[in-house]
Write a protein that holds these residues in place. Structure first.
Motif, short mmCIF file in Angstrom:
data_model
loop_
_atom_site.label_atom_id
_atom_site.label_comp_id
_atom_site.label_asym_id
_atom_site.label_seq_id
_atom_site.Cartn_x
_atom_site.Cartn_y
_atom_site.Cartn_z
N VAL A 210 0.85 -1.19 0.00
CA VAL A 210 0.00 0.00 0.00
C VAL A 210 0.88 1.24 0.00
O VAL A 210 1.74 1.40 0.86
N ILE B 62 -3.08 5.89 1.74
CA ILE B 62 -4.47 5.70 2.17
C ILE B 62 -5.06 7.08 2.43
O ILE B 62 -4.47 7.90 3.15
N ARG C 241 -8.79 9.09 3.43
CA ARG C 241 -10.16 8.93 3.91
C ARG C 241 -10.91 10.25 3.75
O ARG C 241 -10.40 11.30 4.10
N ILE D 2 -12.87 5.42 1.46
CA ILE D 2 -11.49 5.00 1.74
C ILE D 2 -10.83 4.78 0.39
O ILE D 2 -11.27 3.93 -0.39
N ILE E 235 -7.53 3.60 -1.35
CA ILE E 235 -6.29 2.86 -1.08
C ILE E 235 -5.48 2.79 -2.37
O ILE E 235 -5.94 2.21 -3.36
#
Length: 230
Positions: free
Chosen positions: A143, A146, A148, A165, A167
């Motif tokens: 990853v 990230i 939000r 979210i 990603i």
């Protein structure tokens, strides 16, 4: 790109039945939460939902022809939505409550629902005992980012609230056309897992994806003949 498709499908299967929305995990239904011409949020869903879709991907630097098999950093969007109309009513008391939580449907309660569901999403995708989540994790080298986001609105008197979210993962390359898929690869695990599905649409999707990989035997035979055909 097959990697984008596989990433999305694996995430959806990993989430189904593992959050407060139950099985209402939607595949690429971006319109499940949309912005109308008047600037208001709208949804065509009748119960709390998660919508999973893939957005942009960009691969830069040192690309050659084989780089066409690579997606590079890719954004997977997991959108969680609920409206004030999505409540449960107790048949005996007539009281309404948030689906799955049995608490009064206030604005803080809807926000609490979204936060709980977002945590369940994280739990599902990181669960070592979730076979689809293991495949989802294996389709990328990790990853990268990230993000939000939260949004809320009132459309025609109906309160809508949603969390996103986003990603960003570094997807592994697609299998190369005409080359065999290694028995121990994440791709073989993905196709083997798809083969356990009895859903007719999933069965057809698997067949279509396998066809896009080509026939390794045909490729080897053409190379042996030296005719350059695929």
């Amino acid at each position: 790109m097959l990697g984008r498709t596989a990433l999305r499908m694996a995430a959806i299967e990993a989430l189904k039945g593992n959050t407060l929305v139950g099985g209402n995990v939607l595949d690429s239904e971006i319109g499940a939460l949309d912005v109308g011409a008047d600037g208001n949020l709208r949804t065509d869903q009748e119960k709390p939902f998660i919508s999973v879709y893939v957005e942009g991907a960009k691969l830069e630097g040192g690309a050659d022809i084989r780089a066409l098999h690579r997606s590079g950093p890719t954004e997977l969007v997991i959108e969680i939505g609920i409206t004030a109309a999505m409540v449960e009513t107790n048949a005996e008391t007539g009281e309404s409550s948030i689906v799955g939580l049995q608490i009064p449907p206030t604005d803080p309660a809807f926000e609490f629902f979204l936060e709980c569901t977002a945590r369940q999403v994280v739990n599902a995708l990181t669960d070592p005992g979730n076979a689809w989540a293991e495949i989802w994790r294996g389709l990328s080298s990790g990853v990268a980012r990230i993000e939000r986001r939260r949004t809320a609105d009132a459309t025609h008197g109906v309160r809508i609230a949603a969390h996103q979210i986003i990603i960003t993962v570094d997807l592994l390359p697609d299998p190369v056309y005409g080359e065999p898929v290694a028995a121990t690869s994440i791709w073989q695990k993905f196709f083997d897992k798809l083969a356990t599905s009895t859903d007719p649409v999933t069965v057809k999707k698997r067949a279509a994806m396998l066809a896009l990989l080509g026939d390794p035997d045909a490729t080897l035979n053409s190379e042996a003949r030296g005719d350059g055909s695929a």
